[in-house]
Design an enzyme around this catalytic site. Structure first.
Site, mmCIF file in Angstrom:
data_model
loop_
_atom_site.group_PDB
_atom_site.id
_atom_site.type_symbol
_atom_site.label_atom_id
_atom_site.label_comp_id
_atom_site.label_asym_id
_atom_site.label_seq_id
_atom_site.Cartn_x
_atom_site.Cartn_y
_atom_site.Cartn_z
ATOM 1 N N LYS A 89 0.859 -1.184 0.000
ATOM 2 C CA LYS A 89 0.000 0.000 0.000
ATOM 3 C C LYS A 89 0.896 1.235 0.000
ATOM 4 O O LYS A 89 1.720 1.424 0.895
ATOM 5 C CB LYS A 89 -0.901 0.003 1.230
ATOM 6 C CG LYS A 89 -1.755 1.260 1.307
ATOM 7 C CD LYS A 89 -2.801 1.177 2.394
ATOM 8 C CE LYS A 89 -3.608 2.463 2.446
ATOM 9 N NZ LYS A 89 -4.631 2.433 3.471
ATOM 10 N N ARG B 22 -10.846 9.877 1.511
ATOM 11 C CA ARG B 22 -10.745 10.600 2.784
ATOM 12 C C ARG B 22 -11.884 11.603 2.913
ATOM 13 O O ARG B 22 -12.337 11.875 4.033
ATOM 14 C CB ARG B 22 -9.359 11.254 2.904
ATOM 15 C CG ARG B 22 -8.257 10.193 3.026
ATOM 16 C CD ARG B 22 -6.853 10.781 3.069
ATOM 17 N NE ARG B 22 -5.839 9.723 2.974
ATOM 18 C CZ ARG B 22 -4.536 9.937 2.851
ATOM 19 N NH1 ARG B 22 -4.059 11.176 2.810
ATOM 20 N NH2 ARG B 22 -3.702 8.916 2.764
ATOM 21 N N LYS C 39 1.214 10.116 5.456
ATOM 22 C CA LYS C 39 1.314 8.737 5.937
ATOM 23 C C LYS C 39 2.616 8.075 5.482
ATOM 24 O O LYS C 39 2.703 6.849 5.432
ATOM 25 C CB LYS C 39 0.087 7.951 5.467
ATOM 26 C CG LYS C 39 -1.242 8.539 5.994
ATOM 27 C CD LYS C 39 -2.432 7.614 5.764
ATOM 28 C CE LYS C 39 -3.712 8.185 6.374
ATOM 29 N NZ LYS C 39 -4.873 7.270 6.223
ATOM 30 N N GLU D 1 7.483 -6.847 1.462
ATOM 31 C CA GLU D 1 6.270 -6.711 2.278
ATOM 32 C C GLU D 1 5.367 -7.940 2.099
ATOM 33 O O GLU D 1 4.837 -8.487 3.067
ATOM 34 C CB GLU D 1 5.478 -5.458 1.886
ATOM 35 C CG GLU D 1 6.069 -4.144 2.383
ATOM 36 C CD GLU D 1 5.756 -3.877 3.860
ATOM 37 O OE1 GLU D 1 5.157 -4.744 4.518
ATOM 38 O OE2 GLU D 1 6.124 -2.788 4.341
ATOM 39 N N LYS E 147 -2.177 -1.488 -3.875
ATOM 40 C CA LYS E 147 -3.041 -0.321 -3.831
ATOM 41 C C LYS E 147 -2.201 0.943 -3.902
ATOM 42 O O LYS E 147 -1.218 1.042 -3.156
ATOM 43 C CB LYS E 147 -3.801 -0.365 -2.501
ATOM 44 C CG LYS E 147 -4.678 0.810 -2.214
ATOM 45 C CD LYS E 147 -5.252 0.634 -0.849
ATOM 46 C CE LYS E 147 -6.073 1.867 -0.514
ATOM 47 N NZ LYS E 147 -6.577 1.825 0.818
ATOM 48 N N SER F 85 -10.085 5.494 -4.934
ATOM 49 C CA SER F 85 -11.030 6.596 -5.130
ATOM 50 C C SER F 85 -10.544 7.626 -6.147
ATOM 51 O O SER F 85 -11.326 8.117 -6.962
ATOM 52 C CB SER F 85 -11.299 7.273 -3.789
ATOM 53 O OG SER F 85 -10.092 7.745 -3.204
ATOM 54 N N TYR G 150 -14.954 1.011 -7.114
ATOM 55 C CA TYR G 150 -16.211 1.708 -6.819
ATOM 56 C C TYR G 150 -17.206 1.553 -7.968
ATOM 57 O O TYR G 150 -18.379 1.829 -7.805
ATOM 58 C CB TYR G 150 -15.932 3.185 -6.523
ATOM 59 C CG TYR G 150 -15.052 3.331 -5.307
ATOM 60 C CD1 TYR G 150 -15.595 3.202 -4.032
ATOM 61 C CD2 TYR G 150 -13.676 3.506 -5.421
ATOM 62 C CE1 TYR G 150 -14.791 3.265 -2.908
ATOM 63 C CE2 TYR G 150 -12.857 3.578 -4.296
ATOM 64 C CZ TYR G 150 -13.418 3.455 -3.050
ATOM 65 O OH TYR G 150 -12.622 3.499 -1.943
#
Ligand code: PBG
Length: 341
Positions: A204, A214, A227, A243, A258, A284, A323
């Site tokens: 990610k 968000r 982040k 990872e 992602k 998104s 979505y």
């Protein structure tokens, strides 16, 4: 990967022959898309009878629990196997200790119970991360501006267990803390949920494409800083493999990349290296870009959407969070846009 054997030369070889007719294009198509590849993310909000618009995500809504059950019914009727609910938590319930995240009666747990009761055969994938419940907007607990790893992992274990108690089928940690997969596996097993799967958001990235999400869950307005100390640097690909290796060793059943389209190389490398169920999240911002361009008449919405989804399959993804899952499943059902050509 194998190389084409002794490629023939023009004019005896003409690549266009196979492209000459629809039947032939269908026959030689390598990647295919079906409704069974799609996972529908859902935004849920307190209240009843609600279907709220999200301005940066045209066509996506925040649903109250009663209405989200109907929406999942539509997805199910179209053959979509799973949904991924996210809560838009009332700001007064957001605190720095994030305790609402492991309240067994929180919005997400109530939504899971309602959806499971109405549609037991639909898989429910619950995000495990603190951001929707955090007054500071971060995925982890914050102390003096630093994100605490080990304390966050403990909180995530509590969160995953209440979600499993509510009936979720898959715990999907999206927080990027170190060691959380093994800890969550142990916590789920200890609580008797040995059959709840773990889908790790393993690769990610600290991406600019999460903005509309968000907005939807209300974490952006309160987020202090970025982040980058836990999500990955977009410059890195080898690190994604590391990872994934760690998460698989710790017990992840499936892994995720992602965002999606900017990271197709990462999807391919993970699939080739590990040959495990690999999901990709068309996030998104990717959705917003498509809708903005289509809304202006600059792109053909249906064709661009299906091309983007097909590209994930070609890159090696087994499942796609999007979505546009319901929209895409309708297009597939109606056969308006061939899924490969
Ligand atoms: C946070 C989380 C994020 C998304 C899913 N889970 C956003 C973030 O990291 O800030 C983003 C999904 C999207 O943009 O569609 N745990």
């Amino acid at each position: 990967m194998s190389r084409p054997v002794a490629p023939g030369r023009f004019p005896r070889t003409r690549m266009r022959r196979a492209r000459g007719g629809e039947w032939s294009r269908r026959l030689v198509a390598e990647a295919r898309l079906s409704a069974a590849d799609l996972i529908l993310p859902l935004f849920v909000v307190e209240g009843s009878g609600l279907r709220q618009e999200i301005p940066s995500m045209p066509g996506v809504h925040r649903w109250s629990i009663d209405r989200v059950v109907e929406w999942v019914g539509e997805a199910r009727a179209l053959g979509i196997p799973a949904v991924a609910p996210f809560p838009s938590v009332d700001p007064i319930r957001k605190t720095a200790d994030c305790r609402e995240a492991w309240n067994p009666d929180n919005l997400i747990c109530r939504a899971v119970r309602a959806v499971k009761a109405a549609h037991p055969e639909v898989g429910i994938i619950c995000d495990v991360a603190l951001d929707p419940f955090n007054s500071l907007g971060h995925d982890g607990l914050v102390e003096d501006g630093r994100i605490l790893n080990d304390e966050t992992v403990e909180a995530l274990c509590r969160q995953a267990v209440v979600q499993a108690e509510a009936g979720c089928d898959v715990a999907a940690p999206s927080d990027m803390m170190d060691g959380r997969i093994g800890a969550i596996r142990d916590a789920l097993d200890a609580a008797g949920f040995k059959d709840v799967q773990i889908l790790s958001y393993a690769a990610k990235y600290a991406s600019a494409f999460y903005g509309p999400f968000r907005d939807a869950v209300g974490s952006g307005a309160v987020l202090k800083g970025d982040k980058k100390t836990y999500q990955m640097d977009p410059a890195n690909g080898d690190e994604a493999l590391r990872e994934v290796a760690l998460d698989l060793e710790e017990g992840a059943d499936m892994v995720m990349v992602k965002p999606g389209m900017p990271y197709l190389d990462v999807v391919r490398r993970i699939k080739d290296t590990f040959a495990v169920p690999t999901m990709v999240y068309q996030v998104s911002g990717e959705y917003a870009m498509l809708k903005a361009a289509a809304g202006n008449g600059w792109l053909d919405n249906d064709k661009a959407l299906m091309e983007s989804l097909l590209s994930f399959k070609r890159a090696g993804a087994d499942g796609i969070l999007t979505y546009a899952a319901v929209e895409a499943a309708r297009l597939l059902r109606d056969g308006v846009i061939p899924t490969s050509r």
